[in-house]
Structures are given as structure tokens and as C-alpha cells.
Write a protein that holds these residues in place. Structure first.
Motif, PDB file in Angstrom:
ATOM      1  N   VAL A 204     100.981  47.012  80.964  1.00 41.42           N
ATOM      2  CA  VAL A 204     101.858  46.036  80.297  1.00 41.42           C
ATOM      3  C   VAL A 204     103.281  46.572  80.339  1.00 41.42           C
ATOM      4  N   GLU A 205     104.208  45.667  80.652  1.00 42.10           N
ATOM      5  CA  GLU A 205     105.587  46.096  80.906  1.00 42.10           C
ATOM      6  C   GLU A 205     106.565  45.263  80.074  1.00 42.10           C
ATOM      7  N   PHE A 206     107.412  45.947  79.285  1.00 38.84           N
ATOM      8  CA  PHE A 206     108.514  45.296  78.568  1.00 38.84           C
ATOM      9  C   PHE A 206     109.807  45.544  79.343  1.00 38.84           C
ATOM     10  N   PHE A 207     110.752  44.631  79.199  1.00 41.00           N
ATOM     11  CA  PHE A 207     112.068  44.801  79.826  1.00 41.00           C
ATOM     12  C   PHE A 207     113.166  44.579  78.801  1.00 41.00           C
ATOM     13  N   GLY A 208     114.303  45.229  79.025  1.00 40.35           N
ATOM     14  CA  GLY A 208     115.454  45.030  78.154  1.00 40.35           C
ATOM     15  C   GLY A 208     116.713  45.458  78.879  1.00 40.35           C
ATOM     16  N   PRO A 209     117.849  45.377  78.200  1.00 37.64           N
ATOM     17  CA  PRO A 209     119.106  45.778  78.831  1.00 37.64           C
ATOM     18  C   PRO A 209     119.106  47.271  79.155  1.00 37.64           C
ATOM     19  N   PRO A 210     119.768  47.677  80.244  1.00 38.10           N
ATOM     20  CA  PRO A 210     119.790  49.106  80.602  1.00 38.10           C
ATOM     21  C   PRO A 210     120.662  49.902  79.645  1.00 38.10           C
ATOM     22  N   GLY A 211     120.365  51.205  79.498  1.00 38.09           N
ATOM     23  CA  GLY A 211     121.237  52.087  78.717  1.00 38.09           C
ATOM     24  C   GLY A 211     122.517  52.362  79.487  1.00 38.09           C
ATOM     25  N   ASP A 212     122.383  52.476  80.820  1.00 37.67           N
ATOM     26  CA  ASP A 212     123.520  52.725  81.703  1.00 37.67           C
ATOM     27  C   ASP A 212     123.870  51.409  82.400  1.00 37.67           C
ATOM     28  N   PRO A 213     125.094  50.915  82.204  1.00 38.71           N
ATOM     29  CA  PRO A 213     125.447  49.612  82.785  1.00 38.71           C
ATOM     30  C   PRO A 213     125.401  49.585  84.317  1.00 38.71           C
ATOM     31  N   ALA A 214     125.295  50.762  84.956  1.00 38.52           N
ATOM     32  CA  ALA A 214     125.158  50.787  86.420  1.00 38.52           C
ATOM     33  C   ALA A 214     123.785  50.256  86.845  1.00 38.52           C
ATOM     34  N   ASN A 215     122.833  50.219  85.909  1.00 37.76           N
ATOM     35  CA  ASN A 215     121.485  49.745  86.245  1.00 37.76           C
ATOM     36  C   ASN A 215     121.314  48.273  85.842  1.00 37.76           C
ATOM     37  N   HIS A 216     120.220  47.667  86.330  1.00 36.61           N
ATOM     38  CA  HIS A 216     120.021  46.241  86.052  1.00 36.61           C
ATOM     39  C   HIS A 216     119.148  45.999  84.835  1.00 36.61           C
ATOM     40  N   SER A 217     118.266  46.940  84.524  1.00 35.20           N
ATOM     41  CA  SER A 217     117.277  46.684  83.483  1.00 35.20           C
ATOM     42  C   SER A 217     116.636  48.014  83.074  1.00 35.20           C
ATOM     43  N   ARG A 218     116.136  48.030  81.847  1.00 35.20           N
ATOM     44  CA  ARG A 218     115.326  49.169  81.387  1.00 35.20           C
ATOM     45  C   ARG A 218     113.906  48.644  81.195  1.00 35.20           C
ATOM     46  N   ASN A 219     112.903  49.487  81.432  1.00 39.06           N
ATOM     47  CA  ASN A 219     111.537  49.033  81.151  1.00 39.06           C
ATOM     48  C   ASN A 219     110.764  50.061  80.326  1.00 39.06           C
ATOM     49  N   ILE A 255     119.715  45.456  96.051  1.00 39.29           N
ATOM     50  CA  ILE A 255     119.169  46.612  95.311  1.00 39.29           C
ATOM     51  C   ILE A 255     119.023  46.284  93.838  1.00 39.29           C
ATOM     52  N   TRP A 256     117.851  46.618  93.280  1.00 38.26           N
ATOM     53  CA  TRP A 256     117.559  46.473  91.856  1.00 38.26           C
ATOM     54  C   TRP A 256     117.384  47.886  91.288  1.00 38.26           C
ATOM     55  N   CYS A 257     118.218  48.251  90.302  1.00 38.37           N
ATOM     56  CA  CYS A 257     118.105  49.590  89.702  1.00 38.37           C
ATOM     57  C   CYS A 257     117.331  49.482  88.396  1.00 38.37           C
ATOM     58  N   GLN A 258     116.119  49.999  88.419  1.00 40.07           N
ATOM     59  CA  GLN A 258     115.230  49.916  87.259  1.00 40.07           C
ATOM     60  C   GLN A 258     115.231  51.248  86.520  1.00 40.07           C
ATOM     61  N   GLU A 259     115.599  51.174  85.260  1.00 37.88           N
ATOM     62  CA  GLU A 259     115.733  52.384  84.428  1.00 37.88           C
ATOM     63  C   GLU A 259     114.499  52.498  83.527  1.00 37.88           C
ATOM     64  N   SER A 260     114.072  53.737  83.273  1.00 35.87           N
ATOM     65  CA  SER A 260     112.923  53.951  82.377  1.00 35.87           C
ATOM     66  C   SER A 260     113.421  54.176  80.948  1.00 35.87           C
ATOM     67  N   LEU A 261     112.465  54.335  80.044  1.00 39.68           N
ATOM     68  CA  LEU A 261     112.797  54.587  78.635  1.00 39.68           C
ATOM     69  C   LEU A 261     113.601  55.880  78.474  1.00 39.68           C
TER      70      LEU A 261
END
Ligand code: PYC
Length: 308
Positions: A204-219, A255-261
Motif C-alpha cells: 500500500v502506497e501513500f503520496f504527498g508533497p515532496p520535502g525537497d521541491p526539486a522532487n515531484h512527490s514523496r511516498n 523524469i519523475w523524482c520520487q522521494e521516500s519518507l
């Protein structure tokens, strides 16, 4: 006294324990067939390598096996605290770094056989690894669930080498301080998805705004055995790319930059494939070797097969 040689690595914080030698004999045939034998007959080995007291729930194991096609670099069976995985993105990057560290894999492209199909790993000169994954696709969009204590939850079911439920609503605050509630909520959602007609979903995967604005999303990704992925999850990012493509929200090659927790990042891109049915994602990240050791399975040790 049984001995198992392992090399540990981490990819964006998520550990991979590669079994170099001392693994079980799984017979011949495809990696998928051997993964079935491993799942059915090798529970004690799997738990002994992954679980306490030698390991922890967060570890993902990578059992190196002979490829079916001699032209492939290797075969691999990924496993965790509860069973066998189809594919594993962070694990493939960890495996490539491990083999490179042993001097067995050069910079360039290498085919790796997994139970769900062949992937191609490119080791770059700077240590990064790009994994061209299996065909990934969205199976169901906008699935609505009634989840106890959470209410209405909406999301997509998608395949990225493992099965995911990607939560669209409600959005969650993806910070380490919320780890306990994120884990509990994701687990409840998983039960509701499974009961709601998708028994195959185990991540199961949640998404939200990235901590670093250079990325597209945090999961935040909850894995099948209740451990959360410290990396952005290669197969989870692949499932996300399939959903973005299906929604027309990302074009091929972008390119999609996916950031972790914890802030580690995978770069993802996709090619269209399967006659428009899905996409072939490529996930790029970096791994580091952390240990090389020998596990000892003493027949007199009552917990030699791990704590289950
Ligand atoms: O990176 O694909 C991945 C993965 C799956 C489970 C943990 N990591």
C-alpha cells in the motif's frame, strides 16, 4: 554447521541481503519455477536469513541463482519476512552494486532474470544503477473502499513487478513522526483492498508533497510483512509511473523524482509498451555495500530458523 555467505547493501536506506552462496538447491527450470520451490519448501532458510536474531523485518533478501539463459548476468529470487516478492527495484540496484563490488559486474548493461520476467540493469560509471523493469500497468482506477476508522478511501490498483494500492484520497502527512499511524492506516487499507476484490494487492502506497521541491512527490510504502520501505520503492514507483501515464499526467521519457519518507530519491521514466496497455519503467538509484559476512546455522540453536 551450515554456513551462508551474504553481502548486505542499502539502496536509499532500504537494505538488501544478497545470498552469495550456501542457499538451497532449487532444481532447474525458469527462475519463476525455482521461486515457487523456494516459497513452498524453504521457509526456514528464508526466515533464518531475514528474521531476528540474524536480521530484521525490514531486510529484503536476494537469492542469487543461475540464470536459465546463459547470456543473462544472473537470476535472482527476492524474499522478505513473509514470503517471496515478484520483483524488487531497490533490491536489484543493491544486487548490481554487490556484484560490482565483488568485481563480477562491469559498467554497462546486464540482463537479470526474476520470477516475473527479465529486467535490464545498467550500471553507470558514477555508481548509479538504472533498472528497466517489467511491463507495469494500472488494473483498476478510482477504487473506493470503506475502511474502519478511516472512512472512505479512494485509490488505484497497479502492477509494477508487485501489486500496489496507490492511495489518492485521503492524503496523509508523510513525516517520520507519523510512522506509527501511517503503518496502522496502510495496514487497514490493505485488508479492505483484499476484502474488496483485490486479494493480490500486498503493498500500500501513500503520496504527498515532496520535502525537497526539486522532487515531484514523496511516498510511504507499506510492504507485505508490515515493514515500511526506506527507499522510494522501485516497484512502487513503477506502479506510480503506470498510473501517471494512464492519467496522461506524465509523458514518455519525462523524469519523475520520487522521494521516500527519509528523503532518498529514485528517478523514474517510462516507455510506452504493450500496445498501450502499460509502460516499461526505468528506475535509477544508488546502493552502497554495508557488510560482507557468513551466517552460521548451528543445528543446536533453537532459533536457527529465525523468530517467526
Ligand atoms: O524497491 O521494489 C522495491 C521494493 C519492494 C519491496 C521493498 N522494496
Amino acid at each position: 554447521m551450515k554456513k551462508v555467505v551474504i553481502i548486505d547493501s542499502h539502496t536509499g536506506g532500504e537494505p538488501t541481503r544478497t545470498v552469495i552462496s550456501g542457499g538451497p538447491d532449487l532444481g532447474g527450470g525458469s527462475v519463476a519455477a525455482r521461486a515457487e520451490v523456494f516459497a513452498r519448501e524453504c521457509g526456514e532458510f528464508r526466515c533464518g536469513v531475514i528474521n531476528e536474531p540474524r536480521g530484521s523485518d525490514v531486510l529484503v533478501g536476494a537469492l542469487l541463482v543461475e540464470p536459465e539463459d546463459p547470456a543473462s548476468a544472473c537470476g535472482v529470487i527476492f524474499f522478505n519476512n513473509v514470503g517471496v516478492l515478484g520483483m524488487c527495484g531497490h533490491g536489484t540496484i543493491g544486487l548490481v552494486e554487490t556484484l560490482a563490488w565483488q568485481g563480477k559486474l562491469a559498467v554497462g548493461e546486464h540482463v537479470i532474470e526474476t520470477p516475473v520476467g527479465n529486467v535490464t540493469a545498467r550500471r553507470h560509471g558514477d555508481g548509479r544503477v538504472s533498472v528497466r523493469n517489467v511491463l507495469s500497468y494500472r488494473k483498476a482506477a478510482g477504487v473506493e473502499l470503506d475502511v474502519p476508522e478511516l472512512g472512505r478511501v479512494k485509490g488505484d490498483v497497479a502492477w509494477g513487478g508487485n501489486w500496489f494500492f496507490l492511495v489518492k484520497e485521503p492524503q496523509r502527512d508523510l513525516r517520520m513522526e507519523n510512522l506509527e499511524s501511517l503503518t496502522a492506516e496502510a495496514w487497514r487499507i490493505r485488508q479492505a483492498v483484499n476484502a474488496g476484490g483485490f486479494p493480490e494487492v500486498d503493498h500500500v502506497e501513500f503520496f504527498g508533497p515532496p520535502g525537497d521541491p526539486a522532487n515531484h512527490s514523496r511516498n510511504f510504502v507499506l510492504c507485505p510483512g508490515k515493514a515500511w520501505d526506506r527507499s522510494p520503492c522501485g516497484t512502487g514507483t513503477s506502479a506510480k509511473l503506470a498510473c501517471l501515464a494512464a492519467d496522461g499526467a506524465l509523458v514518455a521519457g519525462e523524469i519523475w523524482c520520487q522521494e521516500s519518507l527519509i528523503g532518498s530519491v529514485f528517478e523514474g521514466t517510462y516507455e510506452t509498451a504493450g500496445g498501450g496497455v502499460g509502460v516499461i519503467p526505468t528506475i535509477t538509484g544508488r546502493a552502497w555495500v554495508t557488510a560482507e559476512t557468513v551466517l552460521i546455522f548451528d543445528p543446536s540453536d533453537p532459533f536457527r530458523g529465525g523468530i517467526v
